[in-house]
Design a protein around this motif. Structure first.
Motif, PDB file in Angstrom:
ATOM      1  N   ARG A 176       0.832  -1.203   0.000  1.00  0.00           N
ATOM      2  CA  ARG A 176       0.000   0.000   0.000  1.00  0.00           C
ATOM      3  C   ARG A 176       0.866   1.252   0.000  1.00  0.00           C
ATOM      4  O   ARG A 176       0.466   2.281  -0.562  1.00  0.00           O
ATOM      5  CB  ARG A 176      -0.968  -0.051   1.182  1.00  0.00           C
ATOM      6  CG  ARG A 176      -2.077  -1.067   0.921  1.00  0.00           C
ATOM      7  CD  ARG A 176      -2.966  -1.337   2.091  1.00  0.00           C
ATOM      8  NE  ARG A 176      -4.128  -2.122   1.682  1.00  0.00           N
ATOM      9  CZ  ARG A 176      -5.050  -2.613   2.516  1.00  0.00           C
ATOM     10  NH1 ARG A 176      -4.935  -2.397   3.806  1.00  0.00           N
ATOM     11  NH2 ARG A 176      -6.064  -3.308   2.054  1.00  0.00           N
TER      12      ARG A 176
ATOM     13  N   MET B 165       6.482 -16.588   4.581  1.00  0.00           N
ATOM     14  CA  MET B 165       6.907 -16.431   5.981  1.00  0.00           C
ATOM     15  C   MET B 165       7.733 -15.154   6.146  1.00  0.00           C
ATOM     16  O   MET B 165       7.713 -14.523   7.199  1.00  0.00           O
ATOM     17  CB  MET B 165       7.716 -17.633   6.450  1.00  0.00           C
ATOM     18  CG  MET B 165       6.912 -18.907   6.612  1.00  0.00           C
ATOM     19  SD  MET B 165       6.652 -19.777   5.051  1.00  0.00           S
ATOM     20  CE  MET B 165       8.231 -20.598   4.845  1.00  0.00           C
ATOM     21  N   PRO B 169       4.363 -11.298   7.489  1.00  0.00           N
ATOM     22  CA  PRO B 169       4.367 -10.583   8.776  1.00  0.00           C
ATOM     23  C   PRO B 169       4.633  -9.096   8.623  1.00  0.00           C
ATOM     24  O   PRO B 169       4.075  -8.280   9.351  1.00  0.00           O
ATOM     25  CB  PRO B 169       5.507 -11.251   9.557  1.00  0.00           C
ATOM     26  CG  PRO B 169       5.706 -12.576   8.903  1.00  0.00           C
ATOM     27  CD  PRO B 169       5.356 -12.383   7.459  1.00  0.00           C
ATOM     28  N   ARG B 170       5.477  -8.733   7.663  1.00  0.00           N
ATOM     29  CA  ARG B 170       5.767  -7.319   7.449  1.00  0.00           C
ATOM     30  C   ARG B 170       4.595  -6.597   6.785  1.00  0.00           C
ATOM     31  O   ARG B 170       4.478  -5.380   6.858  1.00  0.00           O
ATOM     32  CB  ARG B 170       7.018  -7.174   6.586  1.00  0.00           C
ATOM     33  CG  ARG B 170       8.286  -7.583   7.325  1.00  0.00           C
ATOM     34  CD  ARG B 170       9.468  -7.701   6.402  1.00  0.00           C
ATOM     35  NE  ARG B 170      10.721  -7.906   7.114  1.00  0.00           N
ATOM     36  CZ  ARG B 170      11.190  -9.108   7.480  1.00  0.00           C
ATOM     37  NH1 ARG B 170      10.516 -10.204   7.193  1.00  0.00           N
ATOM     38  NH2 ARG B 170      12.339  -9.208   8.126  1.00  0.00           N
ATOM     39  N   LEU B 171       3.730  -7.352   6.114  1.00  0.00           N
ATOM     40  CA  LEU B 171       2.616  -6.741   5.374  1.00  0.00           C
ATOM     41  C   LEU B 171       1.366  -6.652   6.239  1.00  0.00           C
ATOM     42  O   LEU B 171       0.679  -5.631   6.242  1.00  0.00           O
ATOM     43  CB  LEU B 171       2.326  -7.592   4.129  1.00  0.00           C
ATOM     44  CG  LEU B 171       1.565  -6.919   2.989  1.00  0.00           C
ATOM     45  CD1 LEU B 171       2.328  -5.707   2.479  1.00  0.00           C
ATOM     46  CD2 LEU B 171       1.313  -7.909   1.863  1.00  0.00           C
ATOM     47  N   GLY B 173       1.197  -7.981   9.656  1.00  0.00           N
ATOM     48  CA  GLY B 173       1.469  -8.236  11.068  1.00  0.00           C
ATOM     49  C   GLY B 173       1.667  -9.721  11.317  1.00  0.00           C
ATOM     50  O   GLY B 173       1.062 -10.570  10.661  1.00  0.00           O
ATOM     51  N   ARG B 174       2.505 -10.025  12.298  1.00  0.00           N
ATOM     52  CA  ARG B 174       2.842 -11.412  12.581  1.00  0.00           C
ATOM     53  C   ARG B 174       1.625 -12.269  12.911  1.00  0.00           C
ATOM     54  O   ARG B 174       1.537 -13.428  12.490  1.00  0.00           O
ATOM     55  CB  ARG B 174       3.820 -11.445  13.765  1.00  0.00           C
ATOM     56  CG  ARG B 174       4.205 -12.837  14.226  1.00  0.00           C
ATOM     57  CD  ARG B 174       5.154 -12.774  15.407  1.00  0.00           C
ATOM     58  NE  ARG B 174       5.573 -14.099  15.823  1.00  0.00           N
ATOM     59  CZ  ARG B 174       4.915 -14.849  16.703  1.00  0.00           C
ATOM     60  NH1 ARG B 174       3.805 -14.391  17.265  1.00  0.00           N
ATOM     61  NH2 ARG B 174       5.353 -16.049  17.016  1.00  0.00           N
ATOM     62  N   ASN B 175       0.662 -11.729  13.661  1.00  0.00           N
ATOM     63  CA  ASN B 175      -0.414 -12.581  14.164  1.00  0.00           C
ATOM     64  C   ASN B 175      -1.379 -12.998  13.063  1.00  0.00           C
ATOM     65  O   ASN B 175      -1.837 -14.141  13.016  1.00  0.00           O
ATOM     66  CB  ASN B 175      -1.148 -11.877  15.306  1.00  0.00           C
ATOM     67  CG  ASN B 175      -0.246 -11.668  16.504  1.00  0.00           C
ATOM     68  OD1 ASN B 175       0.989 -11.783  16.395  1.00  0.00           O
ATOM     69  ND2 ASN B 175      -0.814 -11.365  17.648  1.00  0.00           N
ATOM     70  N   ARG B 176      -1.675 -12.066  12.158  1.00  0.00           N
ATOM     71  CA  ARG B 176      -2.542 -12.441  11.041  1.00  0.00           C
ATOM     72  C   ARG B 176      -1.766 -13.264  10.013  1.00  0.00           C
ATOM     73  O   ARG B 176      -2.335 -14.141   9.362  1.00  0.00           O
ATOM     74  CB  ARG B 176      -3.167 -11.190  10.432  1.00  0.00           C
ATOM     75  CG  ARG B 176      -4.257 -10.641  11.345  1.00  0.00           C
ATOM     76  CD  ARG B 176      -4.797  -9.305  10.940  1.00  0.00           C
ATOM     77  NE  ARG B 176      -6.003  -8.988  11.714  1.00  0.00           N
ATOM     78  CZ  ARG B 176      -6.639  -7.839  11.657  1.00  0.00           C
ATOM     79  NH1 ARG B 176      -6.217  -6.870  10.866  1.00  0.00           N
ATOM     80  NH2 ARG B 176      -7.730  -7.638  12.389  1.00  0.00           N
ATOM     81  N   LEU B 178       0.461 -15.495  10.802  1.00  0.00           N
ATOM     82  CA  LEU B 178       0.423 -16.857  11.333  1.00  0.00           C
ATOM     83  C   LEU B 178      -0.960 -17.481  11.153  1.00  0.00           C
ATOM     84  O   LEU B 178      -1.078 -18.681  10.884  1.00  0.00           O
ATOM     85  CB  LEU B 178       0.853 -16.872  12.802  1.00  0.00           C
ATOM     86  CG  LEU B 178       2.362 -16.728  12.992  1.00  0.00           C
ATOM     87  CD1 LEU B 178       2.713 -16.489  14.455  1.00  0.00           C
ATOM     88  CD2 LEU B 178       3.116 -17.960  12.476  1.00  0.00           C
ATOM     89  N   GLU B 179      -2.001 -16.678  11.286  1.00  0.00           N
ATOM     90  CA  GLU B 179      -3.351 -17.210  11.036  1.00  0.00           C
ATOM     91  C   GLU B 179      -3.466 -17.711   9.592  1.00  0.00           C
ATOM     92  O   GLU B 179      -3.955 -18.816   9.354  1.00  0.00           O
ATOM     93  CB  GLU B 179      -4.392 -16.124  11.316  1.00  0.00           C
ATOM     94  CG  GLU B 179      -5.823 -16.598  11.086  1.00  0.00           C
ATOM     95  CD  GLU B 179      -6.830 -15.457  11.177  1.00  0.00           C
ATOM     96  OE1 GLU B 179      -6.502 -14.386  11.720  1.00  0.00           O
ATOM     97  OE2 GLU B 179      -7.955 -15.642  10.670  1.00  0.00           O
ATOM     98  N   LEU B 181      -1.042 -18.593   7.509  1.00  0.00           N
ATOM     99  CA  LEU B 181      -0.127 -19.699   7.210  1.00  0.00           C
ATOM    100  C   LEU B 181      -0.506 -20.980   7.948  1.00  0.00           C
ATOM    101  O   LEU B 181      -0.439 -22.070   7.382  1.00  0.00           O
ATOM    102  CB  LEU B 181       1.303 -19.305   7.575  1.00  0.00           C
ATOM    103  CG  LEU B 181       1.936 -18.242   6.664  1.00  0.00           C
ATOM    104  CD1 LEU B 181       3.123 -17.590   7.360  1.00  0.00           C
ATOM    105  CD2 LEU B 181       2.381 -18.875   5.340  1.00  0.00           C
ATOM    106  N   GLY B 196      -5.079  -6.436   4.655  1.00  0.00           N
ATOM    107  CA  GLY B 196      -3.966  -5.824   3.927  1.00  0.00           C
ATOM    108  C   GLY B 196      -3.131  -6.834   3.156  1.00  0.00           C
ATOM    109  O   GLY B 196      -2.028  -6.524   2.704  1.00  0.00           O
TER     110      GLY B 196
ATOM    111  N   ASP C 138       0.371 -16.286  19.255  1.00  0.00           N
ATOM    112  CA  ASP C 138       0.474 -16.227  17.805  1.00  0.00           C
ATOM    113  C   ASP C 138      -0.773 -15.622  17.172  1.00  0.00           C
ATOM    114  O   ASP C 138      -0.699 -15.039  16.079  1.00  0.00           O
ATOM    115  CB  ASP C 138       0.696 -17.634  17.246  1.00  0.00           C
ATOM    116  CG  ASP C 138       1.994 -18.232  17.742  1.00  0.00           C
ATOM    117  OD1 ASP C 138       2.933 -17.462  18.012  1.00  0.00           O
ATOM    118  OD2 ASP C 138       2.081 -19.470  17.850  1.00  0.00           O
ATOM    119  N   ASN C 199      -6.578 -10.551  16.108  1.00  0.00           N
ATOM    120  CA  ASN C 199      -6.844 -11.086  14.770  1.00  0.00           C
ATOM    121  C   ASN C 199      -8.267 -10.790  14.330  1.00  0.00           C
ATOM    122  O   ASN C 199      -8.477 -10.289  13.214  1.00  0.00           O
ATOM    123  CB  ASN C 199      -6.614 -12.596  14.740  1.00  0.00           C
ATOM    124  CG  ASN C 199      -5.152 -12.955  14.681  1.00  0.00           C
ATOM    125  OD1 ASN C 199      -4.380 -12.501  15.526  1.00  0.00           O
ATOM    126  ND2 ASN C 199      -4.751 -13.744  13.686  1.00  0.00           N
TER     127      ASN C 199
END
Lengths: 290, 290, 290
Positions: A176, B165, B169-171, B173-176, B178-179, B181, B196, C138, C199
């Protein structure tokens, strides 16, 4: 909560002979307001950059300030693109700031790293420099109806000089960020909020009270706790050299024919004065290029 | 704006004897379209990987290209998972690319770091490789009604090989990330936009015109300004070695019983040919495991 | 799917003499539930921190666990702020964990880096420590109607001790992270979801079934593939020392008059027991300061 008008440095009466483009008032010792005021379209020229340097010197030197809110006194514009009618040398000849960066990126870096909290209250266009101040502030709240934010530079053959390449990807994600930067489009408050470009969009009629309440709340909190919390958050910042590299690319872009011709053609169509080109800059960027 | 069909490298008539799975056309010298075309379900086998290498060589060598749009000619699929009926050796024996990475991550890394702009126009499933191209592109726009995006690998006992991987996470966030993946679920356009994962979801009937207008606009801008802006944004990228590590984990996963049995059972249920398992892959991943 | 009550370490019958504040059950060898249970308001004191250490030791030592869900048995509270009626020495005298960090940040860091998947199921207030566990997990899914999440510390003159300065900017962007941290406001589930702080928010009546289905799905997947995928995602984590620095700032803040007076005044108004101050902590933080 009466607003007391406060000159930044009373001893500098000389430079005050020049128009005050940045007015500072203290709502309380801990809560400052900075009002950008360079009518008719709030462009940023060398004199405003110099005044931003004075401002950040004053803020850093003050023991009491906890929060500073940036707003605008010019209808329709929060803070606009640079002054292309000014001599570039008047900008590039300004001395580097304490960070070793030229004064505009120096101001932005110091604002972000400061021990106090900075908030952008956006109403009207935040084009180029206006977006860059927004990104340098700790938070931003915008009028849902009246805000347009953009990084317009690529559309006119330029590179942005105040750090959006460094800051936007970390804020809204690389993809974005590239859409914002490479499309050079006008972005309305709702979309900016959805992307996380601003913290929140609020109804125009609620915006002033919301920001004032927010700043007043923070100004009551402990300055040490605020400063420690910001210090620890700031580990996520891009290194300052990235803003320096962006500034260098911006200055280099201004010396190239693409930007010179782009700006010339925009001005021929009405850019740099009130009217449709300023109002719909994103649209006209798509029109000027061959 | 007539689309001129343009072979990537005319001298390579030999390899063109094999089916062209990636078709390139130039809408203008600055605006290329790349159409993925491997019916019936747009899987990616070794030959397509080889053609992606040819493509990126051609794009990097071209002075004029400013924007490339990736789309699909196969109804229902943007780009799908790998071809599990092909011999793995045909993939792993392909030579490393110029980055020193194997050809698939090499292509993705070079696309992201390129001086031109890349856009994914997504309609249909973007599963595995399709999601990885999306993440490697600078931007992505997707059909609201017809897009499903997923990283399905963990659900079948694999690790993804094309960098999600490192990138997700950079795009988002790590938590989404991981959801996405670890659930291996099918994700519709609206949710992908909310996270996003893609830039925007658009009504299917508007998508082509929007992307074409967007690409045409950028193709008018100055290539130097585009390239400098991308170069400065790209400081936020993960190091290329992270994509190499992901590729190695992917290849290792393919040699383990979990993945071999998972893929075998999926195929027994109808995977890898048009039908319900391909259409609702996320659901079936929850069914095959004991 | 009968829940089998499972003591963490059967040999530690002694310490079980103290109240079990963290109850562990295994829905299957691969799927554990951890239920936080310290009525009436689920504060976290030194004993709970010690039990979190036991928990993470047990989880790391178990070969079979693939997913652990954290929930609460206390109505209205997922996990609350620290126990300010306990002796600070009882907390600071606990031995450092294996990471070299004090036990609370040690637990959080190990949870995030673990080879298994962690999910926060949030219903009720997640204040301070509750938010920190959420950020260390996570993924997080929250009751739309009943969730309030906050980092309240700055509002009472403290610095947060469990890593939100390190984690929030990477998750929701620096500007919204600073809004959360510096406003110290109560945040409802919808806003937390819009910011990406959690999340997803789900209707309260759907939440348990959703999380149970999600965890059951992941518990069927291959543990090696899960662990490899997490390992590669975890390159995006802040260095552990950042959580150590935050902890040090938190302990330092507790020794300062601002925090001591703030907590004292809050308690005088009803803090630390069921009632309006706990229910609307964000509001009262704006009231106690001069």
């Amino acid at each position: 909560m009466a607003a007391a008008s406060a000159p930044i440095k009373p001893e500098q009466a000389n430079s005050s002979a020049k128009t005050k483009q940045i007015r500072v008032s203290r709502r309380s010792p801990g809560y400052w307001r900075v009002t950008i005021d360079n009518p008719p379209i709030n462009v940023m020229g060398p004199e405003m950059v110099r005044q931003f340097q004075e401002l950040i010197d004053a803020l850093e030197a003050d023991e009491h300030v906890k929060v500073v809110v940036f707003d605008s006194a010019v209808d329709g514009y929060f803070l606009n693109h640079s002054d292309f009618l000014a001599k570039l040398e008047d900008l590039t000849s300004l001395p580097d700031g304490p960070t070793g960066l030229p004064p505009w990126p120096d101001f932005l870096v110091r604002l972000t790293r400061a021990a106090f909290v900075s908030i952008a209250l956006i109403r009207g266009r935040a084009t180029g420099n206006g977006s860059e101040v927004t990104l340098a502030c700790d938070m931003s709240f915008a009028s849902r109806e009246k805000t347009i934010i953009s990084q317009w530079e690529v559309g006119v053959g330029m590179v942005a000089g105040g750090g959006p390449m460094a800051r936007l990807p970390r804020l809204i994600g690389r993809n974005r960020a590239l859409e914002v930067l490479l499309s050079s489009e006008d972005i309305r408050a709702d979309e900016a909020e959805a992307y996380g470009y601003i913290n929140r969009a609020l109804p125009d009629s609620d915006l002033d009270a919301f920001v004032d309440g927010f700043a007043t709340r923070i100004a009551k909190f402990d300055k040490w706790a605020i400063a420690q919390t910001k210090r620890l958050v700031n580990t996520c910042l891009p290194p300052d050299v990235e803003l320096g590299a962006g500034w260098d690319a911006c200055i280099a872009s201004l010396g190239r024919p693409a930007a010179q011709e782009g700006i010339k053609e925009l001005i021929a169509r009405g850019f740099h004065r009130p009217g449709d080109v300023e109002d719909r800059l994103g649209y006209y960027l798509g029109e000027i290029t061959r």
